[in-house]
Write an enzyme that holds these catalytic residues in place. Sequence first.
Site, mmCIF file in Angstrom:
data_model
loop_
_atom_site.group_PDB
_atom_site.id
_atom_site.type_symbol
_atom_site.label_atom_id
_atom_site.label_comp_id
_atom_site.label_asym_id
_atom_site.label_seq_id
_atom_site.Cartn_x
_atom_site.Cartn_y
_atom_site.Cartn_z
ATOM 1 N N ASP A 105 0.882 -1.170 0.000
ATOM 2 C CA ASP A 105 0.000 0.000 0.000
ATOM 3 C C ASP A 105 0.914 1.212 0.000
ATOM 4 O OD1 ASP A 105 -1.661 2.136 0.506
ATOM 5 O OD2 ASP A 105 -2.361 1.448 2.461
ATOM 6 N N LYS A 132 2.944 11.483 -3.337
ATOM 7 C CA LYS A 132 1.978 10.689 -4.105
ATOM 8 C C LYS A 132 0.985 11.599 -4.833
ATOM 9 C CE LYS A 132 -1.538 7.088 -3.452
ATOM 10 N NZ LYS A 132 -2.080 6.124 -2.469
ATOM 11 N N GLU A 156 -7.410 0.686 -4.377
ATOM 12 C CA GLU A 156 -7.400 0.580 -2.912
ATOM 13 C C GLU A 156 -8.713 0.050 -2.335
ATOM 14 O OE1 GLU A 156 -5.981 4.430 -1.743
ATOM 15 O OE2 GLU A 156 -4.000 4.028 -2.568
ATOM 16 N N ASP A 172 -13.069 5.359 2.462
ATOM 17 C CA ASP A 172 -11.627 5.449 2.762
ATOM 18 C C ASP A 172 -11.173 6.909 2.883
ATOM 19 O OD1 ASP A 172 -8.849 5.498 2.751
ATOM 20 O OD2 ASP A 172 -8.620 4.089 1.094
#
Length: 562
Positions: free
Chosen positions: A6, A68, A145, A168
């Site tokens: 992850d 990211k 994800e 999430d």
Amino acid sequence: MIVGIDLGTTNSLIGVFEKGSTTLIPNVFGQNLTPSVVGISDEGEVLIGAAATDRLVTNPQLTASAFKRSMGTSQTFRLGSQKFRPEELSALVIKSLVRDAEIYLGRRVTEAVISVPAYFNDTQRNATRAAAEIAGLKVERLINEPTAAALAYGLHDDKRENTFLVFDVGGGTFDVSVIELFEGVVEVRASAGDNYLGGEDFLDVLEAIWHEKTKVGELSSTLKAQLRQAAEQAKRCLNRDQVVSFGIQRNDSFIQCSISPSEYESRIAPLLMRLRRPVELALRDARIAVESLDEVVLVGGATRMTSIQRLVAKMFGKLPLRHIEPDEVVARGAAVQAGLKMRSEELDDIVLTDVCPYTLGIESSRELAPGDYAHGIMSPIIERNTLIPASRLQTYSPIHDNQRVLSIGVYQGEARQVSNNIKLGEFEVQLPRGNVAEETLVDVRFTYDENGILEVIATVRNTGDEKRLVITRNSGQMSKREIEAALKSLEKLKIHPRDQDENIAMLNRANRIYEQRLGYEREQIGKLIDQFELILEGQDPHEIREFRLELQHCLNALEFRE
Ligand code: ADP
Ligand code: MG
């Protein structure tokens, strides 16, 4: 050995599937979460994870985080005299995770399943792939994800049909997905989200409150970072439903403010509101009513916030599932997928399907009135949230009689005007001489697979002529040669010896606190630092460990006495 990774905005994790269940691999600090932070030490060595986080405070110009967010862009990060692409910084994080895994497993790690936000476009996905390749890994598969989250939870489920919603909230991104699980098949029915909403935004609110209450204006970058750390602590304490005080040490005064949970709740209301819309969108795209959801799954560290948990319970009229640590769910799912890839017997009967997270289509013109055309209009061929692999065909005609070429511009995105979407490629097909526009038909077929490869085939029906375009990456992305060059240049970087990381992190932390404090405290910390450096020079592992623990104890007492 295939691992699951992850690669998060804030934290990254690595795990494996062994003997029927997932194991997350702790880093050298014994923690499953490795902060996605890269820095350069004063000696020019690369520091990764916890060894670098404290330097976000003391050496912001030598430390990078949240890269990211820039994946798939040409933005670079300057760390001292060196420049890094976001792919390279991500590669350094991956390398560090892989090293931890190799030590833990006692074997080489060469392949990985890596998770990406459902909302990542092709460019961002390919940048993630490039990062893994720079780290020397072969990417077995990228997994969305929320899909990974469903896999992690799906394993705990019995065999009946189940419809989940995955909610999430990480450090910087918010993803919602509607997922169906039946007879061992995981199907993502829809995903939506916000690439710029996460736990960090809640910190911004706390900082703003601090400035309002203390009436302190602009802070130096060091103090700013110090305030951010204090706010992070406060954010976590606010979950316990108590009034919380937090602040910073400036010169000889500690400037702090207090905030009550109800005040906090009212200030974050606009952020909580923003969590609603993507949920509505995803449910609408999936054509599922709230009442038909069997479960809601909480993922991401920020869902530990009680306000978010209450919001979710209210929105869905049920308590969400959270029996797997929310910030570990995705990594466990990626590890399950890695297990699938290795054809673990226990997992043989799970099939994974996925959806295309954005609309794919071509540029077209629309006739508004005879002879009056609107150009540059997106004609969708594969719509957002179509199950993949998918293959769809649409038929087009030229505008004018005897038009000799039809140019086909391929785009990705939801906007009506192609200029607001992302261009993936373009090609031309020849039309027969003397054609009549209305009778000239061109079939355009889009085929899209789970690795994000799009094949476009245009066939002129009258002549059978066929033109083909395969889109795997678009401009702004790293070529094979660039990836190899980056791989080589990273190999030349001096990475700080692994066994020293804990010591470095402790020294950095002590130095940070030294900078923050004054007077007697500062003097005391200074002495401890001197002593620790001396002991490090002595290189006696036992003595180093003993003193490090003592130092940790002292620093904790100083930092957390409030
Ligand atoms: P990412 O997927 O972006 O890497 P994570 O899932 O690790 O992120 O979540 C990181 C976020 O979770 C951070 O913003 C952090 O502040 C937040 N977080 C972690 N624990 C808590 C907590 N106990 N209370 C509130 N927020 C938390
Ligand atoms: Mg995450």
